[in-house]
Design a protein around this motif. Sequence first.
Motif, short mmCIF file in Angstrom:
data_model
loop_
_atom_site.label_atom_id
_atom_site.label_comp_id
_atom_site.label_asym_id
_atom_site.label_seq_id
_atom_site.Cartn_x
_atom_site.Cartn_y
_atom_site.Cartn_z
N LEU A 92 13.64 71.07 17.40
CA LEU A 92 13.39 71.15 15.96
C LEU A 92 13.16 69.77 15.36
O LEU A 92 12.31 69.58 14.49
N SER A 93 13.92 68.78 15.85
CA SER A 93 13.74 67.41 15.36
C SER A 93 12.36 66.88 15.73
O SER A 93 11.68 66.25 14.91
N LEU A 94 11.95 67.12 16.97
CA LEU A 94 10.62 66.69 17.39
C LEU A 94 9.53 67.43 16.60
O LEU A 94 8.47 66.86 16.29
N GLY A 95 9.79 68.70 16.29
CA GLY A 95 8.85 69.45 15.47
C GLY A 95 8.68 68.84 14.10
O GLY A 95 7.56 68.77 13.56
N ALA A 96 9.79 68.38 13.51
CA ALA A 96 9.70 67.70 12.21
C ALA A 96 8.92 66.39 12.33
O ALA A 96 8.19 66.00 11.40
N THR A 97 9.04 65.71 13.46
CA THR A 97 8.26 64.49 13.69
C THR A 97 6.78 64.81 13.77
O THR A 97 5.94 64.07 13.24
N ILE A 98 6.44 65.91 14.43
CA ILE A 98 5.03 66.36 14.48
C ILE A 98 4.55 66.69 13.08
O ILE A 98 3.42 66.34 12.68
N ALA A 99 5.39 67.37 12.31
CA ALA A 99 5.02 67.69 10.93
C ALA A 99 4.77 66.43 10.11
O ALA A 99 3.89 66.38 9.25
N ASN A 100 5.56 65.38 10.40
CA ASN A 100 5.36 64.11 9.72
C ASN A 100 3.98 63.54 10.02
O ASN A 100 3.27 63.04 9.13
N ALA A 101 3.57 63.62 11.29
CA ALA A 101 2.24 63.13 11.67
C ALA A 101 1.14 63.97 11.04
O ALA A 101 0.14 63.44 10.55
N LEU A 102 1.34 65.29 11.01
CA LEU A 102 0.33 66.16 10.40
C LEU A 102 0.22 65.92 8.91
O LEU A 102 -0.87 66.04 8.33
N ALA A 103 1.35 65.60 8.28
CA ALA A 103 1.33 65.38 6.83
C ALA A 103 0.52 64.15 6.45
O ALA A 103 0.08 64.01 5.30
N ARG A 104 0.30 63.25 7.38
CA ARG A 104 -0.45 62.03 7.09
C ARG A 104 -1.95 62.22 7.23
O ARG A 104 -2.72 61.34 6.86
N LEU A 105 -2.37 63.37 7.79
CA LEU A 105 -3.79 63.60 7.98
C LEU A 105 -4.46 63.91 6.65
O LEU A 105 -4.02 64.81 5.92
N PRO A 106 -5.52 63.22 6.30
CA PRO A 106 -6.23 63.54 5.06
C PRO A 106 -6.98 64.87 5.16
O PRO A 106 -7.19 65.55 4.17
N ARG A 107 -7.42 65.19 6.34
CA ARG A 107 -8.14 66.44 6.59
C ARG A 107 -7.62 67.01 7.92
O ARG A 107 -7.17 66.24 8.78
N PRO A 108 -7.69 68.30 8.14
CA PRO A 108 -8.17 69.34 7.23
C PRO A 108 -7.17 69.68 6.14
O PRO A 108 -6.13 69.03 6.03
N ALA A 109 -7.45 70.72 5.39
CA ALA A 109 -6.61 71.11 4.27
C ALA A 109 -5.23 71.54 4.76
O ALA A 109 -5.10 72.10 5.85
N PRO A 110 -4.17 71.27 3.98
CA PRO A 110 -2.80 71.63 4.40
C PRO A 110 -2.65 73.11 4.74
O PRO A 110 -1.92 73.45 5.68
N LEU A 111 -3.31 73.96 3.98
CA LEU A 111 -3.16 75.39 4.22
C LEU A 111 -3.73 75.79 5.58
O LEU A 111 -3.19 76.66 6.27
N LEU A 112 -4.80 75.11 5.98
CA LEU A 112 -5.38 75.39 7.28
C LEU A 112 -4.44 74.96 8.40
O LEU A 112 -4.28 75.65 9.40
N ILE A 113 -3.80 73.80 8.24
CA ILE A 113 -2.84 73.33 9.25
C ILE A 113 -1.64 74.28 9.32
O ILE A 113 -1.18 74.62 10.42
N LEU A 114 -1.13 74.71 8.16
CA LEU A 114 -0.01 75.64 8.16
C LEU A 114 -0.38 76.93 8.87
O LEU A 114 0.40 77.46 9.68
N SER A 115 -1.57 77.44 8.61
CA SER A 115 -2.01 78.67 9.27
C SER A 115 -2.09 78.47 10.78
O SER A 115 -1.70 79.35 11.56
N GLY A 116 -2.61 77.29 11.18
CA GLY A 116 -2.67 77.01 12.61
C GLY A 116 -1.29 76.94 13.23
O GLY A 116 -1.08 77.41 14.36
N LEU A 117 -0.32 76.36 12.53
CA LEU A 117 1.05 76.29 13.05
C LEU A 117 1.64 77.68 13.21
O LEU A 117 2.30 77.98 14.22
#
Length: 865
Positions: free
Chosen positions: A296-321
């Motif tokens: 879970l901690s590593l997952g939060a670290t991945i989420a941190n990296a994804l949050a820094r991406l300007p693209r694609p849209a956040p909703l698309l990343i959430l759907s992919g997750l």
Amino acid sequence: MPHPDRPLVPNFLLLILLFFSGFAALVYQVLWVRELGLLFGSTAQAAALTIAIFFTGLAAGGWFWGHRAHQFASSLRGFGWVEIGVAVTALGHFVLVDAYHALYPLLYATVGHSVILDTLAKALIAATLLLPAAFLMGGTLPLMVQHCVRYPDQLARVGTRLYAVNTAGSASGALATGFVLPLVLGFRHTYLLAIGIDFTVGLLAVLLSVFWVGQGKSQAIASNVSQQPLQPDRPPLSQARSPHLSLPLPLIWVTAFSSGFATLGIEVIWTRLFSQVLQNSVYTYALVLSTFLLALSLGATIANALARLPRPAPLLILSGLLLLVSSVTAVSPWLFYHSTDGLSYLGRDLGWGGYLLAIARGAGLVMLLPGIVLGAVLPYLMRLLEADPRQPSERIGRLIAADTTGAILGSLTAGFLLLPTVGAWRSLLLLAGLYLVTLTAIALSRFTVPRLIGAGLAVAMVILLTGINLETLQAVPIGTRASDRVVEVQEGSHATVAVVDAAGGGRAIRVNTYYTLGSSRNLHLEQNQTVVPLMLHPKPDSVFYLGMGTGITAGAALAFPVERVVVCELLPEVVALSQRHFTAWTRGLFEDERVTVYAEDGRNCLSRSGDRYNMIISDLFTPWERGTGNLYTLENYRMAKERLESDGMFVQWVPLYQVSQREFGIIARTMAEVFPQVVLWRGDLAPSRSIVALVGQNQAQPLEPQVIARQGRQLVNHLGVSDRAMTDDDLIALLLRLYVGNITASGLFDDSPLNTDHYPLIEYLAPQTHRQVQTGATRFLVGSERERLYEELRAAVTPEADPYLANLTPTQYGAVAAGYHYSRYAQLSDQGNEVQARSDLEKFQALSPPDAVRNLSPARVLLSR
């Protein structure tokens, strides 16, 4: 000008504080679950109630402090005071627990007749212990986020980092509590250490807040990642302009709820699956839990990296997750099955270090990748919340509350609904489908063609998951071995239990695949666990059994003129299966009006009742299993002594093939600390693997041979057994051959340490011994090791000098010696040493009455029709 209490991102000191805050929180949780298990019983319901109340406190605290964190002049100072508050409220444990151990039996006597009232009483007790500290813990992350997040677009980057570090601290706390702290410090001092950590974290945070406020107006506060200076011309957070929410807020909360529900549900099921292939000690449980938290901690670290991406849209990343987490959860049954080679025991032939590595590898293969994806969903929701104009703490607080509420319901649903009704494999598929349902709801939140297509695909995958064929996984049903003929399997809330007709013969009950609770094949050996002790007591009117297994042992008591038999078995699945499949061997245990059977924790069942008994018999318990060490502690023996009549006896059966000299010495020393006289009896005269009974007397009295004769004669006359020719001397000799020696008078174990609730040596040492035996580093008390133990007792106190045997005649002393020689004969013969074996056999024959030579098992002689 922005508030000086908000740096851009947390610096290294703040991360350390949050890490140790998470560390202490998991230490508390583990110890609270254990302490309330001692109070309420180590049942699945008691553990679930404890976790539910703890999580309720976290959810309420997250919501409450999230709404109020921005009102603090310094939210870092608020974090510090909350941590100090956790330490202060946790101290109340020492006052309240002792009070509740005295109070709960009185409450049970009042409301125990009602399941609802009893559960309510437990909930109120647990709430007063847990809620204050858990409520404060729930505020730590929102307060720290409020301190660290300055602008809307920082919420995800900063929040995910804080969440990851806090969760990593929790993983470390679980590992330290499982492996190091209780054995080194004891549970009481481990708890004090957690309090000290929280107090130190809080004090440092308060002191740092003074520094931050003093420096905030003169210089920027740099983070460990970003070195950009504070920009005074930026508008305050509350006035910052944010983009529109890409997902409606209610749907964000629903997603957080669903994520918590599925994540904890999956964790419960994975834990159950690992219980099928592991030792199930405190160590293996800690490794599995720590691996899950690390993921879970590593997952939060991945989420941190994804949050820094300007693209694609956040909703698309959430759907992919969500799509990815559903996929990895859906394949996890096959991953688990094949990574454990079809539910084979992991590290079977490995020593201690190799075994732990094998578990870490297995847990990593099964849980790490799926757990990382699971752990990324909740933190990434912070990215969507950046468009919410509310304060950072309020957004995080609501997110925590929604996720934790889901976690409560998910763990309860998985443990008490899904596992008993659809089983572990199908439960994982249903939880995978829940992520797809959430994805469908997100896709339908705004009606566009791509989203409608996505929703249709998600629905199709749900239908596909529900129809997946699991026959390949169920080729060997959970709870059985490949060689068994399965009679019935129950995946219950406590364990997976199976009734099988074993390949070697006999019908057996197995728990979690590899632990046999008893078998009809060993009918007379199991009956001996009752026959031997009851023949020692002049009037065993009332008998209490701590543990039941197949019910064969407890059923043997009904052959005696008993007036009351009480049986407590922890696993309700075992009670149900025994009643359905073992009535042919239990002598009417489930129909006799003298018998009461409780599906309860035996220690709790005994402690909460004010009844007294002539005899308390504690069944064979695997010493290395998590929780069973509580049945070998000083506190348990003291409580049992209080429940005995003045002439009562407490019988602790010990499997010599599962303990070394070290563990046996600890158990014997602990019992001798409580009972004025403890003696040792054999349960059999087998060649190698034996069980023995440590019999503690409430009052030190010598053995009365005529009591043995009278009890034996009553059985012979009442049951009409086949061998009516046995004399009183034969009956006495039959039992005396099983006597080993006087533990108390020998003094052999006076230097062994005590096993207590706070220093649970058996629970922590026995698992190590279990694995060390595999490499030859130590040995269980089997074969020559067993005979060495018997010889040491005999040498320390000879039968003629034994105060317990003071009333024996010379012939009866000969019967004791006969048992000693037969045990040596059986062991030597099994090893192929026929010359010495023959010498001992001849001595046994010379010392035994002619008609009694062939009769070695009291139960076989006295209970055979």
